[in-house]
Scaffold this motif. Structure first.
Motif, PDB file in Angstrom:
ATOM      1  N   SER A   1       3.568  27.389 -15.383  1.00 54.86           N
ATOM      2  CA  SER A   1       3.210  28.313 -14.297  1.00 54.86           C
ATOM      3  C   SER A   1       2.962  29.716 -14.851  1.00 54.86           C
ATOM      4  O   SER A   1       3.787  30.235 -15.604  1.00 54.86           O
ATOM      5  CB  SER A   1       4.326  28.367 -13.250  1.00 54.86           C
ATOM      6  N   PRO A   2       1.841  30.349 -14.462  1.00 56.23           N
ATOM      7  CA  PRO A   2       1.560  31.697 -14.970  1.00 56.23           C
ATOM      8  C   PRO A   2       2.286  32.797 -14.197  1.00 56.23           C
ATOM      9  O   PRO A   2       2.330  33.931 -14.651  1.00 56.23           O
ATOM     10  CB  PRO A   2       0.048  31.815 -14.783  1.00 56.23           C
ATOM     11  N   ILE A   3       2.844  32.491 -13.005  1.00 56.45           N
ATOM     12  CA  ILE A   3       3.501  33.503 -12.167  1.00 56.45           C
ATOM     13  C   ILE A   3       4.703  32.902 -11.459  1.00 56.45           C
ATOM     14  O   ILE A   3       4.855  31.673 -11.381  1.00 56.45           O
ATOM     15  CB  ILE A   3       2.541  34.083 -11.090  1.00 56.45           C
ATOM     16  N   ASP A   4       5.563  33.812 -10.941  1.00 56.09           N
ATOM     17  CA  ASP A   4       6.596  33.387  -9.997  1.00 56.09           C
ATOM     18  C   ASP A   4       5.942  33.208  -8.632  1.00 56.09           C
ATOM     19  O   ASP A   4       5.055  33.985  -8.250  1.00 56.09           O
ATOM     20  CB  ASP A   4       7.690  34.447  -9.874  1.00 56.09           C
ATOM     21  N   GLY A   5       6.373  32.206  -7.875  1.00 54.02           N
ATOM     22  CA  GLY A   5       5.802  32.049  -6.550  1.00 54.02           C
ATOM     23  C   GLY A   5       6.175  30.740  -5.894  1.00 54.02           C
ATOM     24  O   GLY A   5       7.129  30.064  -6.296  1.00 54.02           O
TER      25      GLY A   5
ATOM     26  N   ARG B   1      -2.393  38.135  -5.278  1.00 51.75           N
ATOM     27  CA  ARG B   1      -1.246  37.562  -5.985  1.00 51.75           C
ATOM     28  C   ARG B   1      -1.185  36.049  -5.802  1.00 51.75           C
ATOM     29  O   ARG B   1      -0.109  35.464  -5.741  1.00 51.75           O
ATOM     30  CB  ARG B   1       0.053  38.220  -5.510  1.00 51.75           C
ATOM     31  N   THR B   2      -2.334  35.427  -5.687  1.00 47.71           N
ATOM     32  CA  THR B   2      -2.430  33.977  -5.552  1.00 47.71           C
ATOM     33  C   THR B   2      -3.170  33.412  -6.770  1.00 47.71           C
ATOM     34  O   THR B   2      -4.235  33.913  -7.135  1.00 47.71           O
ATOM     35  CB  THR B   2      -3.172  33.596  -4.265  1.00 47.71           C
ATOM     36  N   LYS B   3      -2.605  32.403  -7.416  1.00 49.14           N
ATOM     37  CA  LYS B   3      -3.190  31.818  -8.621  1.00 49.14           C
ATOM     38  C   LYS B   3      -3.477  30.330  -8.396  1.00 49.14           C
ATOM     39  O   LYS B   3      -2.726  29.644  -7.686  1.00 49.14           O
ATOM     40  CB  LYS B   3      -2.246  31.968  -9.818  1.00 49.14           C
TER      41      LYS B   3
ATOM     42  N   LYS C   1       9.073  29.404 -11.194  1.00 47.74           N
ATOM     43  CA  LYS C   1       9.203  30.623 -11.979  1.00 47.74           C
ATOM     44  C   LYS C   1       8.117  30.655 -13.053  1.00 47.74           C
ATOM     45  O   LYS C   1       7.626  29.606 -13.485  1.00 47.74           O
ATOM     46  CB  LYS C   1      10.586  30.685 -12.645  1.00 47.74           C
ATOM     47  N   LYS C   2       7.783  31.824 -13.476  1.00 47.09           N
ATOM     48  CA  LYS C   2       6.795  31.967 -14.531  1.00 47.09           C
ATOM     49  C   LYS C   2       7.293  31.275 -15.795  1.00 47.09           C
ATOM     50  O   LYS C   2       8.423  31.489 -16.238  1.00 47.09           O
ATOM     51  CB  LYS C   2       6.530  33.450 -14.808  1.00 47.09           C
TER      52      LYS C   2
ATOM     53  N   ASP D   1       2.416  34.363  -4.975  1.00 45.36           N
ATOM     54  CA  ASP D   1       3.554  35.254  -5.225  1.00 45.36           C
ATOM     55  C   ASP D   1       3.966  35.866  -3.893  1.00 45.36           C
ATOM     56  O   ASP D   1       3.217  36.641  -3.290  1.00 45.36           O
ATOM     57  CB  ASP D   1       3.144  36.339  -6.214  1.00 45.36           C
TER      58      ASP D   1
END
Length: 652
Positions: A236-240, A131-133, A156-157, A264
């Motif tokens: 951002s492609p993900i929340d994190g 879950r790391t981008k 946020k995504k 994430d």
């Protein structure tokens, strides 16, 4: 010969223990008969049934003599003990109710139950790698603006991260606009293929921009304004949480240059260290409970998702990974955790988990558990049975619970395990020793493989007192499994022993010769250990100690094996030499009683060892080579005694 190191340290402790044992024996075996009953017994009968008085040492009950004197080991005066006798079994001990209360003996019935083994592990929290981008530059350009300008920022995504200027991107935007004009404002053609080709060119131009990281909304905006955009924003492609920031505003970047790394935190990993002895209790998919210092009193849970196939040769541990949900983000990377893995064991020794019996699981995502076969919702891999992952294939109610005994009831010495059971239907409290075979320890219980049956009452408190009483009576016990029979004297180096009336001189010599022979292999490794210490070789000394452990264990000399094991695990020469002194004292006492196996041996004393307290060791010649100082004072010491080899009947 000068007193040994352990004897000097424990002189007063030994005297106190001796007095306590003497008082206990007097109370234990004191007559419970009233004067009237004693007077009614025929004197002739009393004389015939009275066993001979034996004399023993309160510190060394294995010393048994038929007349008073001094203990050949510690020099203390022997005390008289009258053998209780009268028992059919040499392992039985009778006592009065008062003595039983005095000894505080407690018993518990042997039963069957599913006891749990607890493996306690330590570890720490880490990011979930899945879950790391990483946010990289999709084309060359200049970073005009970084909207997130420090690590630790939550995002946020869909939130904007960076604005980039790229001349290369202008060309692709112009291609999009030209294709759009061809579709909308180009000459009308009756050929349908021409129109189709124009739309295909437009769609390919859009797809190229998508591959460069632009969103559909950004592409639509370019088409609407009918002009290329000099600056493009990436989102951002993900929340994190931004855990790395690798660029600065104004930097020129190439295609693939890393700008941010986002993790994430709603799911984390807990990586723990499991020792080799813990691996038999750990399975993929098992539930793990753990606590942290940050949240005392609160328990977190996860499931084992990975067991490292390789052992760390330095720490002798294996990494075990647990997947943990962290929706509120309270678990932070690098937090230390204390974890416990609980394992229930069946009669056959298999690990059982009621929640996973008969289930189907994903071999990569242990949180995916189904009642029927299928595919994982996350990775689409086919589900496998829990049995293939090491669990028993039946529910708890269908399994036979193992036979267990309370751990406090088992006296373990080397390879032997002894328990004391209460003999039923006897006039006075009677207890009998029994050697059993135990399996793994499960919490406060041991699994019983052989020697006990369900319902028998085993002593759980006071068993050491029973064992001590049997030792004093020269009966089989934990430390003296071969005890029993007439008491025998103990000779010093090279001297012969007086055989008891029931033992011929020939039989006695064979017994002593066998005892000396048992030391032969141990002494071989001891000789090398002494040489290694004289040469100040730590690793070689530890290797030689392994030989003593194996030889002593094979011959049932368990205390010596334990001391040698301390040498094998020592981390310094000082620690090795302290345990070597204990081994030397034990062997010198054995040689004093039995003599040398084959050739004359010498005991040497160094008065300066251990801050002038002195220490002894054994040599095969009189050329002093000091193992306590090595090269520093190799010749410090003097020969104090010699041990002649035992001769057999032919005088060889």
């Amino acid at each position: 010969m000068a007193a040994s190191l352990p004897g000097q340290r424990s002189k007063y402790l030994y005297i106190g223990i001796g007095i306590a044992i003497g008082v206990f024996v007097t109370l234990w075996f004191g007559s419970g008969e009233s004067p009237e009953n004693s007077a009614a017994i025929d004197k002739t009968t009393v004389v015939e049934q009275s066993p001979p008085t034996i004399w023993t040492c309160s510190m060394h009950p294995q010393i048994q003599k038929t007349e008073p004197g001094e203990c050949p080991i510690c020099g203390m005066d022997l005390i008289p003990v009258q053998n209780a006798g009268g028992d059919d079994s040499p392992r039985r001990l009778k006592m009065s109710e008062a003595a039983k209360k005095l000894a505080e003996i407690e018993t518990s019935p042997i039963t069957r139950m599913f006891a749990e083994h607890e493996s306690r592990l330590i570890g720490k929290v880490e990011y979930d790698e899945t879950r790391t981008k990483t946010i990289t530059a999709w084309f060359p350009g200049r970073l005009e603006r970084l909207f997130v300008d420090y690590t630790g920022t939550p995002v946020k995504k869909g939130e904007h991260l960076v604005e980039i200027y790229s001349p290369d991107l202008l060309t692709d935007q112009e291609a999009l606009l030209q294709a759009l004009k061809a579709v909308k404002g180009g000459p009308v053609s009756s050929d349908s293929n021409v129109q189709k080709n124009r739309h295909d060119v437009l769609e390919r131009a859009r797809e190229r921009l998508r591959l460069l990281g632009l969103t559909d909304e950004q592409i639509q905006r370019i088409e609407t304004q009918e002009s290329p955009s000099e600056r493009i924003v990436f989102y951002s492609p993900i929340d994190g949480i931004v855990i790395q920031k690798n660029a600065m505003e104004g930097d020129y970047v190439k295609t693939g240059t890393r700008v941010y790394t986002i993790a994430d935190m709603t799911h984390v990993w807990v990586k723990m260290d499991a020792y080799e002895s813990d691996l038999q209790w750990i399975r993929y998919g098992q539930e793990v409970e753990f606590t942290t210092v940050a949240y005392p009193g609160e328990t977190f849970r996860g499931r084992v998702a990975f067991i490292d196939p390789f052992l760390n040769e330095k720490t002798r541990t294996v990494k075990v990974r647990v997947n943990v949900k962290n929706p509120d983000g309270r678990l932070k990377p690098d937090m230390f955790v204390n974890a416990v893995v609980r394992s229930k064991v069946t009669e056959a020794g298999q690990i059982m988990d009621a929640a996973l019996a008969g289930k189907w699981m994903c071999s990569m995502h242990p949180e995916i558990v189904r009642d029927e076969p299928g595919f994982c919702d996350l990775c689409e891999m086919p589900l496998v049975t829990s049995e293939s992952l090491g669990f028993v294939d039946a529910k708890q109610e269908d399994q036979e619970p193992p036979l267990v005994v309370p751990a406090s009831a088992v006296l373990i010495t080397g390879k032997r395990a002894i328990v004391y059971l209460e003999v039923p239907n006897t006039e006075k409290p009677t207890f009998e020793g029994r050697e059993i075979k135990v399996g793994p320890r499960l919490g406060e219980f041991y699994v019983v493989h052989e020697g006990l049956t369900e319902g028998e009452n085993v002593v759980t408190h006071g068993n050491f007192k029973i064992d001590s009483a049997l030792q004093i009576q020269a009966k089989p016990s934990m430390m003296n499994p071969m005890a029993g029979g007439p008491a025998m004297d103990h000779a010093h180096s090279g001297s012969s022993k007086t055989a008891s009336p029931s033992e011929s001189v020939s039989d006695h010599k064979q017994h002593v010769s066998a005892s000396a022979h048992e030391l032969e292999k141990v002494l071989e490794h001891y000789r090398q250990l002494a040489a290694d210490l004289a040469d100040d070789k730590l690793e070689d000394a530890k290797h030689s100690a392994h030989g003593i452990v194996e030889a002593a264990t094979a011959r049932g000399i368990d205390d010596l094996a334990k001391t040698a094991a301390n040498v094998a695990e020592a981390s310094s020469l000082e620690e090795v030499r302290k345990n070597f002194a204990l081994i030397s004292d034990d062997l010198i006492r054995a040689l004093s009683r039995h003599g040398a196996p084959k050739e004359t041996l010498y005991s040497v004393h160094c008065p300066m060892a251990f801050d002038n307290r002195g220490a002894n060791w054994i040599q095969w010649d009189q050329d002093v080579r000091n193992p306590y100082f090595g090269a520093a004072m190799l010749k410090c010491g003097s020969v104090e005694n010699e041990f002649k080899p035992i001769q057999n009947e032919e005088g060889e």
